[in-house]
Design an enzyme around this catalytic site. Structure first.
Site, mmCIF file in Angstrom:
data_model
loop_
_atom_site.group_PDB
_atom_site.id
_atom_site.type_symbol
_atom_site.label_atom_id
_atom_site.label_comp_id
_atom_site.label_asym_id
_atom_site.label_seq_id
_atom_site.Cartn_x
_atom_site.Cartn_y
_atom_site.Cartn_z
ATOM 1 N N TRP A 125 -43.821 -22.309 -31.403
ATOM 2 C CA TRP A 125 -43.239 -21.412 -30.413
ATOM 3 C C TRP A 125 -43.644 -19.954 -30.582
ATOM 4 O O TRP A 125 -43.449 -19.148 -29.685
ATOM 5 C CB TRP A 125 -41.702 -21.487 -30.501
ATOM 6 C CG TRP A 125 -41.233 -21.415 -31.921
ATOM 7 C CD1 TRP A 125 -40.915 -22.466 -32.736
ATOM 8 C CD2 TRP A 125 -41.099 -20.238 -32.729
ATOM 9 N NE1 TRP A 125 -40.591 -22.019 -33.995
ATOM 10 C CE2 TRP A 125 -40.683 -20.657 -34.025
ATOM 11 C CE3 TRP A 125 -41.259 -18.879 -32.483
ATOM 12 C CZ2 TRP A 125 -40.447 -19.765 -35.063
ATOM 13 C CZ3 TRP A 125 -41.033 -17.985 -33.517
ATOM 14 C CH2 TRP A 125 -40.629 -18.425 -34.795
ATOM 15 N N ASN A 126 -44.197 -19.560 -31.731
ATOM 16 C CA ASN A 126 -44.344 -18.119 -31.995
ATOM 17 C C ASN A 126 -45.430 -17.455 -31.153
ATOM 18 O O ASN A 126 -45.316 -16.275 -30.801
ATOM 19 C CB ASN A 126 -44.563 -17.852 -33.498
ATOM 20 C CG ASN A 126 -45.734 -18.597 -34.064
ATOM 21 O OD1 ASN A 126 -46.154 -19.632 -33.549
ATOM 22 N ND2 ASN A 126 -46.279 -18.095 -35.157
ATOM 23 N N LYS A 143 -47.613 -31.482 -26.823
ATOM 24 C CA LYS A 143 -46.204 -31.615 -27.186
ATOM 25 C C LYS A 143 -45.805 -30.271 -27.775
ATOM 26 O O LYS A 143 -46.099 -29.969 -28.910
ATOM 27 C CB LYS A 143 -45.997 -32.749 -28.197
ATOM 28 C CG LYS A 143 -44.590 -33.368 -28.189
ATOM 29 C CD LYS A 143 -43.464 -32.385 -28.448
ATOM 30 C CE LYS A 143 -43.461 -31.867 -29.876
ATOM 31 N NZ LYS A 143 -42.349 -30.866 -30.099
ATOM 32 N N HIS A 144 -45.133 -29.465 -26.968
ATOM 33 C CA HIS A 144 -44.814 -28.102 -27.379
ATOM 34 C C HIS A 144 -43.425 -28.056 -28.029
ATOM 35 O O HIS A 144 -42.645 -29.008 -27.965
ATOM 36 C CB HIS A 144 -44.867 -27.164 -26.177
ATOM 37 C CG HIS A 144 -45.483 -25.833 -26.484
ATOM 38 N ND1 HIS A 144 -45.280 -25.170 -27.684
ATOM 39 C CD2 HIS A 144 -46.299 -25.024 -25.745
ATOM 40 C CE1 HIS A 144 -45.944 -24.029 -27.666
ATOM 41 N NE2 HIS A 144 -46.573 -23.909 -26.511
ATOM 42 N N GLY A 178 -47.939 -25.525 -37.300
ATOM 43 C CA GLY A 178 -46.519 -25.508 -37.606
ATOM 44 C C GLY A 178 -46.266 -25.436 -39.094
ATOM 45 O O GLY A 178 -47.087 -24.926 -39.863
ATOM 46 N N GLU A 207 -53.078 -26.486 -38.909
ATOM 47 C CA GLU A 207 -52.965 -25.041 -39.149
ATOM 48 C C GLU A 207 -51.506 -24.794 -39.480
ATOM 49 O O GLU A 207 -50.647 -24.804 -38.597
ATOM 50 C CB GLU A 207 -53.411 -24.256 -37.909
ATOM 51 C CG GLU A 207 -53.728 -22.807 -38.199
ATOM 52 C CD GLU A 207 -52.485 -21.926 -38.249
ATOM 53 O OE1 GLU A 207 -51.987 -21.684 -39.380
ATOM 54 O OE2 GLU A 207 -52.013 -21.503 -37.200
ATOM 55 N N LEU A 208 -51.235 -24.587 -40.762
ATOM 56 C CA LEU A 208 -49.854 -24.599 -41.242
ATOM 57 C C LEU A 208 -49.419 -23.210 -41.708
ATOM 58 O O LEU A 208 -49.871 -22.209 -41.194
ATOM 59 C CB LEU A 208 -49.717 -25.666 -42.330
ATOM 60 C CG LEU A 208 -50.252 -27.049 -41.932
ATOM 61 C CD1 LEU A 208 -50.117 -28.037 -43.065
ATOM 62 C CD2 LEU A 208 -49.565 -27.569 -40.665
ATOM 63 N N CYS A 245 -47.984 -16.788 -38.915
ATOM 64 C CA CYS A 245 -48.488 -17.405 -40.146
ATOM 65 C C CYS A 245 -49.420 -16.471 -40.895
ATOM 66 O O CYS A 245 -49.543 -16.563 -42.113
ATOM 67 C CB CYS A 245 -49.175 -18.733 -39.829
ATOM 68 S SG CYS A 245 -50.506 -18.591 -38.622
ATOM 69 N N GLU A 298 -42.597 -19.205 -47.740
ATOM 70 C CA GLU A 298 -43.070 -18.479 -46.567
ATOM 71 C C GLU A 298 -41.884 -17.788 -45.904
ATOM 72 O O GLU A 298 -40.885 -18.425 -45.588
ATOM 73 C CB GLU A 298 -43.735 -19.412 -45.560
ATOM 74 C CG GLU A 298 -44.264 -18.665 -44.346
ATOM 75 C CD GLU A 298 -44.970 -19.542 -43.332
ATOM 76 O OE1 GLU A 298 -45.830 -19.021 -42.604
ATOM 77 O OE2 GLU A 298 -44.656 -20.744 -43.280
#
Length: 466
Positions: A134-135, A158-159, A214, A236-237, A270, A367
């Site tokens: 969502w960011n 899938k958002h 995410g 991509e975490l 991130c 994080e």
């Protein structure tokens, strides 16, 4: 079958924005079938046709930029200026991919015997499932989708539920430009069953690969499911990016960029500068410069032009930041700024700066996805590198020094997907983006991103120059 409803909520007012019925299994099956049918024909379209599609998408994004920016702000709280920049970046990316895709995806000749023509061709995989956060509700999707579509794939999105309006707006842009050509389709899934539905979609024979942006937990779950199905995944975490200030840096410039990096999007990125690792001989002066700029941040309604920082996207994110800060302070961290929720309606947390941070504290070893900066002292370059690498993440790093060669030497010793010298870490359509360690694997953007969801196929033709 009865459907459930996804409700989006304005993080500034906490008022509901919209209700959206979720898709039934039958509807998801229909979406999969349409995406697969489109992929079967889209893969044969020449580059000129794909280029035209992406230019058309870019034009539609520009035409609806005000609407899209306002929707981003309403659903996740980003100030309008930041939202407008995100929308513009999506259009830029589409145009860049359209213009450079034919070059990146062109067949690559290889050396072979004199009587053979040998080359590598980049063939699309098919339907790609994208599980997005969502960011950056538009940018995260378009930075993957534009290259994937250029390569000849189709996309199922899938958002995140709290930006459902943004997901449907993205889908509507593709529908507006191309009608029944289902290059991108959205599935709406009740949050409690996202894992089960994702597993079924990933396992479906019509889906070729999956990408997720995410949390590390979400990435591990998706990677496990993709592995079980023997399908490619790109992750991509999270990140805990170091922002390293060496003793010869321009402190004013470094502090200015550190504030921007750490507090943009209310710290919910991130690649934000999460741990500020500063040479001990200059940390006092840097902290002074940094705090002066933090004190000038205007927090408030993200629709107001004077606002620099809006709310966090959800109440649970405020709870998480509060836990991390309170626990770290109890363990000995010193609050130099903020350190508390703001007493107003909405998901607001004060811009926070903590000093005396040590490795056992949550603001160091987790994080921090919010407006919290952790200041850490480094005795020398070796100490800075050791601290930078003292994390499970490896997304990116930023190093500040007047001695460029020295900064590059430091950067090369850091475990990360990218390092930037005297510049903010950024995702840019022209260069690959991705991490190592628990920040994920695979690359988006750049030439590598355009080839990521392709079959790198060797073609060997003997006795001809065809």
């Amino acid at each position: 079958m009865t459907t459930s409803t996804l409700t989006t909520v304005d993080p500034t007012t906490l008022e509901p924005i919209g209700d959206y019925p979720t898709h039934t299994p039958a509807q998801i099956n229909e979406i999969l079938e349409e995406a697969a049918e489109t992929a079967a024909t889209w893969k044969h379209e020449p580059f000129a046709a794909r280029t035209a599609v992406l230019h058309r998408i870019a034009d539609l994004i520009d035409d609806r930029s005000a609407e899209l920016g306002a929707l981003i702000t309403a659903e996740m709280g980003k100030p309008l200026a930041e939202a407008a920049a995100e929308v513009a970046k999506c259009a830029w990316n589409c145009r860049h991919v359209a213009d450079h895709g034919p070059i990146a995806l062109a067949a690559t000749p290889l050396s072979g015997p004199d009587d053979a023509n040998v080359r590598i061709e980049y063939e699309p995989l098919g339907v790609i499932l994208a599980i997005m956060p969502w960011n950056f509700p538009l940018w995260q999707l378009f930075r993957f989708a534009a290259p994937a579509i250029m390569a000849g794939n189709t996309v199922i999105l899938k958002h995140s539920p709290n930006v459902t309006g943004c997901a449907l707006a993205i889908e509507s842009i593709f529908a507006e430009g191309f009608g029944d050509l289902r290059l991108l389709s959205t599935i709406l899934v009740e949050e409690s069953i996202v894992g089960a539905v994702s597993d079924r979609v990933i396992a479906d024979a019509r889906v070729a690969a999956v990408t997720v942006t995410g949390s590390t937990r979400a990435g591990a779950a998706v990677a496990s499911s993709a592995g079980s199905a023997l399908k490619k995944s790109v992750l991509e975490l999270g990140g805990s990016d170091p922002f390293i200030v060496l003793d010869d840096a321009d402190l004013g410039t470094a502090a200015m960029h550190a504030v921007r990096s750490r507090f943009m999007c209310a710290g919910q990125t991130c690649i934000a500068a999460k741990r500020l690792i500063v040479a001990e001989s200059v940390i006092a002066d840097f902290t002074h410069e940094f705090l002066n700029r933090v004190d000038r941040i205007t927090v408030g309604d993200p629709t107001e032009p004077a606002t620099d920082m809006g709310p966090l996207a959800r109440p649970d994110l405020v709870d998480q930041i509060e836990r991390q800060v309170d626990t770290s302070v109890a363990m000995g961290a010193t609050v130099l700024a903020g350190g508390h929720r703001l007493a107003r309606t909405g998901n607001f947390y004060a811009p926070t700066v903590l000093a005396d941070v040590t490795p056992e504290m949550p603001v160091y070893n987790e994080e921090t996805f919010g407006p919290v900066a952790a200041l850490v002292s480094a005795s020398d370059d070796d100490s800075a590198v050791k601290t930078a690498n003292d994390t499970e993440y490896g997304l990116a790093a930023s190093i500040w020094s007047r001695d460029i060669d020295r900064a590059v030497r430091v950067g090369r010793r850091i475990d990360c997907g990218a390092f930037y010298v005297n510049s903010l870490v950024a995702s840019d359509p022209r260069v690959p983006f991705g991490g190592v360690k628990r920040s994920g694997f695979g690359r988006e953007l750049g030439d590598l991103g355009m080839r990521e969801f392709t079959n790198t196929r060797t073609v060997w033709v003997s006795g001809t120059t065809a």
